[in-house]
Scaffold this active site. Structure first.
Site, PDB file in Angstrom:
ATOM      1  N   TYR A 138       0.877  -1.169   0.000  1.00  0.00           N
ATOM      2  CA  TYR A 138       0.000   0.000   0.000  1.00  0.00           C
ATOM      3  C   TYR A 138       0.914   1.219   0.000  1.00  0.00           C
ATOM      4  CZ  TYR A 138      -4.014   2.832   1.704  1.00  0.00           C
ATOM      5  OH  TYR A 138      -5.001   3.759   1.864  1.00  0.00           O
ATOM      6  N   ARG A 191      -5.172  10.347 -11.435  1.00  0.00           N
ATOM      7  CA  ARG A 191      -4.489  11.092 -10.366  1.00  0.00           C
ATOM      8  C   ARG A 191      -4.034  10.098  -9.310  1.00  0.00           C
ATOM      9  NH1 ARG A 191      -4.379  12.507  -5.524  1.00  0.00           N
ATOM     10  NH2 ARG A 191      -6.207  11.208  -5.095  1.00  0.00           N
ATOM     11  N   LYS A 209      -5.331  -1.596  -2.531  1.00  0.00           N
ATOM     12  CA  LYS A 209      -6.468  -1.298  -1.665  1.00  0.00           C
ATOM     13  C   LYS A 209      -7.224  -2.565  -1.284  1.00  0.00           C
ATOM     14  CE  LYS A 209      -6.686   3.304  -1.303  1.00  0.00           C
ATOM     15  NZ  LYS A 209      -6.927   4.085  -0.083  1.00  0.00           N
ATOM     16  N   GLU A 280     -11.355   5.361  -6.646  1.00  0.00           N
ATOM     17  CA  GLU A 280     -10.027   5.654  -6.120  1.00  0.00           C
ATOM     18  C   GLU A 280      -9.175   6.392  -7.154  1.00  0.00           C
ATOM     19  OE1 GLU A 280      -7.646   5.781  -2.951  1.00  0.00           O
ATOM     20  OE2 GLU A 280      -9.426   4.503  -2.912  1.00  0.00           O
ATOM     21  N   ASP A 281      -8.559   7.475  -6.729  1.00  0.00           N
ATOM     22  CA  ASP A 281      -7.570   8.217  -7.517  1.00  0.00           C
ATOM     23  C   ASP A 281      -8.083   8.680  -8.882  1.00  0.00           C
ATOM     24  OD1 ASP A 281      -5.922   8.061  -5.411  1.00  0.00           O
ATOM     25  OD2 ASP A 281      -4.458   6.721  -6.299  1.00  0.00           O
ATOM     26  N   ASP A 303     -13.073   7.133  -1.991  1.00  0.00           N
ATOM     27  CA  ASP A 303     -12.168   7.131  -0.853  1.00  0.00           C
ATOM     28  C   ASP A 303     -11.363   8.420  -0.757  1.00  0.00           C
ATOM     29  OD1 ASP A 303     -10.943   5.891   1.426  1.00  0.00           O
ATOM     30  OD2 ASP A 303      -9.170   5.540   0.200  1.00  0.00           O
ATOM     31  N   ASP A 304     -10.976   9.001  -1.890  1.00  0.00           N
ATOM     32  CA  ASP A 304     -10.184  10.231  -1.860  1.00  0.00           C
ATOM     33  C   ASP A 304     -10.997  11.390  -1.297  1.00  0.00           C
ATOM     34  OD1 ASP A 304      -7.832   9.145  -3.277  1.00  0.00           O
ATOM     35  OD2 ASP A 304      -9.247   8.944  -4.927  1.00  0.00           O
ATOM     36  N   ASN A 451       0.531  12.174  -0.252  1.00  0.00           N
ATOM     37  CA  ASN A 451       1.295  10.963  -0.543  1.00  0.00           C
ATOM     38  C   ASN A 451       1.867  11.052  -1.959  1.00  0.00           C
ATOM     39  OD1 ASN A 451       0.880   9.311   1.830  1.00  0.00           O
ATOM     40  ND2 ASN A 451      -1.250   9.145   1.212  1.00  0.00           N
TER      41      ASN A 451
END
Length: 609
Positions: A138, A191, A209, A280-281, A303-304, A451
């Protein structure tokens, strides 16, 4: 996959089963039940879901046509486990002194090889050593893996839906071999962490994830599905890379893009209507667009936007406790947020909603103490072409000028909290950190949430050095605790989404919630915020040890389930219906969540044609 449920049902769940099926004898779970397989011989050895390597007992080797295909000695699960751990420690010793990137990728490779070969052993190793291995599978190592994924690729994992598949997704979804899928994580690679557009190489994020879902939430790995939605890439380096595995075309935009996502969502929920989908992303504009487009129609969350916001809110509430103030004082906290992408806006919106709820005021009134800074400085109503999602947080330029710098805002506002989600490494420089010494808080908080590690707004050492030793520090990636000159320890709080998203997913799944509501997300954040003791919080420790991740997930999952019941959106799961869920006490809910976590162990394999 050889798995067993670590226990049966809670009392309420057991009662539901009894009502449905009449009385039945409860069998011991000490001996795992058999697993039916439809393959034999070398096909078993090449399937990581069923392969036990040298752990197949002789009787099983005969049943499955494996005798002679393996060395004669039978090695126990415990011996295989110890052998792998020794190999990993040997790798650590042999790579001492080498560059961090080289060491990180070497560690990822040895774990990935085990994942490709023997999933049962892989997940047992991961669960038992989560603190050591989470940073490898992760964040932060997953970012490095994604950057190099085309070169690291060895075998397929998950599914790929591309712009070229338009009109075919409803049939494609049935190519996935698992009959049941509970959890899907999807990305378009636009992203990835703070690394930007990585195209199809972003598949590493859903894989990582979902490994965390298995390790932290006990989701059966046969029921998880990583998804890469390849709509092209605008990364010229990737387009020119001969090893790049994705579509060689610019990203789709507008309605063309949304039509692809729409088609996938319809296909996924047609086959698996009870699944939970985590986005996600996705770049900010699509993160917000897809969240608003689907959240009332499908069981999904981003989640972001929502997970990051929940973890950050838990940290913000924790800082109030660290000041020795009641949580209700959160409404008086002045908070500067640096970064107006999906994560920054998501955190700000969630925190404002919490203030509005606590104070019993409108959302607009609750924005008073929040200051949003993007790449052009402080966001005010003078800004032209302002992102619609940022409009509610734009300040009156009469208060502070449009485009004011971070240090100017900090010196003027004297905030209790400085929170970074900018993706710009080192943006909290010495001047900014020293300005936080004048905070109106007796214990100011600095959160460098971006991150991977190189993109963190500041390091823990710099924060304690320049902002003072009496701060609370949080980060998105791991940093070592800091030894302070006064002899105390400056604690680093990794505000990682892994504290929340496994519990959000598991609680949603086991409640049978039709959608994921704001109430469920807020319950998750408040549960995490209250997890630590007052003594720990006074020391500046806001988040628990990752070693306790399964217990944390059970508590968060139970809070999410209870909120879903309160919101009257549950349909139940399996034999446990909505009525059973509504009658569970808090303790029974936690028990129900815990007993539905899965744990890896070799089960007897029985061949069936």
């Amino acid at each position: 996959m050889m798995w067993r449920n670590i226990a049966g049902f809670s009392k309420a769940a057991s009662a539901a089963v009894a009502r449905t099926h009449g009385s039945r004898r409860c069998l011991s779970t000490a001996i795992p039940g058999p697993c039916i397989v439809h393959k034999r011989g070398a096909d078993i050895l090449h399937d990581p879901w069923f392969n036990k390597d040298t752990g197949f007992p002789l009787t099983e080797r005969d049943r499955l046509g494996l005798r002679g295909l393996l060395p004669p000695r039978v090695i126990s699960f415990e011996q295989q486990y110890a052998r792998f751990i020794e190999s990993f420690r040997s790798l650590e010793r042999n790579t001492q002194g080498q560059p961090d990137n080289v060491v990180s990728l070497a560690k990822w490779r040895i774990l990935n090889r085990l994942h490709d070969r023997n999933e049962t052993l892989y997940y047992r190793v991961l669960i038992d050593n989560i603190k050591d291995f989470a940073p490898i599978i992760y964040t932060p190592t997953v970012g490095l893996v994604c950057q190099n994924y085309s070169g690291l690729y060895r075998r397929p994992r998950g599914m790929y839906f591309s712009a070229k598949d338009k009109g075919e997704m409803m049939s494609m979804i049935y190519n996935w071999p698992a009959q049941q899928v509970d959890m899907i994580v999807i990305t378009d690679g636009s992203r990835i962490l703070g690394l930007g557009d990585l195209g199809v190489q972003g598949i590493g994020i859903p894989i990582g994830k979902l490994d965390m879902y298995v390790a932290a939430a006990g989701i059966n790995p046969q029921r998880v599905l990583p998804i890469m939605l390849d709509v092209g890439t605008n990364n010229q380096k990737l387009l020119q890379n001969p090893l790049y595995l994705g579509l060689r075309q610019p990203r789709l935009e507008g309605e063309e893009y949304l039509e692809i996502v729409d088609e996938f969502m319809e296909a996924a929920f047609t086959r698996w209507p009870k699944a939970v989908v985590q986005f996600e992303d996705f770049q900010a504009k699509w993160a917000f667009e897809t969240l608003e487009r689907y959240r009332k129609k499908f069981c999904m969350f981003n989640d972001d936007v929502q997970g990051t916001a929940g973890v950050a809110l838990a940290g913000l509430l924790g800082t109030v406790r660290a000041q020795g103030r009641p949580l209700s004082d959160f409404v008086n906290q002045k908070i500067v947020v640096v970064g107006a992408g999906s994560a920054g806006l998501g955190v700000t919106k969630t925190a404002v909603q919490a203030v509005a709820r606590m104070a019993g005021i409108s959302f607009a009134e609750a924005t008073k103490n929040f200051y949003l800074i993007d790449k052009d400085g402080l966001v005010t109503t003078e800004r032209s072409k302002l992102d619609p999602a940022a409009v509610p947080f734009a300040k009156n330029p009469a208060e502070i000028r449009e485009g004011a710098s971070i240090v100017e805002v900090v010196k003027t506002v004297r905030p209790h909290v400085l929170l970074g989600l900018s993706g710009v490494g080192g943006i909290f420089n010495e001047e900014v950190l020293k300005a936080m010494r004048e905070s109106d808080s007796c214990k100011p908080a600095i959160f460098a949430m971006s991150n991977p590690t190189l993109n963190a707004e500041c390091t823990a050492a710099d924060a304690f050095k320049h902002a003072g030793e009496n701060i609370v520090f949080g980060s998105g990636s791991p940093f070592e605790n800091v030894q302070l000159e006064n002899g105390n320890v400056g604690h680093v709080n990794q505000a990682n989404n892994m504290y929340l998203f496994p519990g959000i997913g598991l609680g949603t799944l086991l409640s049978g919630a039709r959608i994921v509501t704001d109430g469920m997300l807020l319950a998750a954040a408040e549960c995490l915020a209250s997890y630590m003791t007052d003594e720990e919080v006074q020391k500046g420790i806001l988040y628990p040890s990752i070693n306790n991740i399964r217990h944390i997930t059970a508590e968060v999952g139970a809070a999410v389930l209870r909120a879903a019941v309160s919101d009257d959106i549950v349909e139940g799961h399996g034999d446990v219906g909505p009525r059973d869920l509504s009658h569970m006490s808090k303790e029974e809910t936690v028990d129900y969540i815990t007993r539905n976590m899965w744990f890896p162990i070799y089960s007897p394999l029985v061949h069936e044609k």
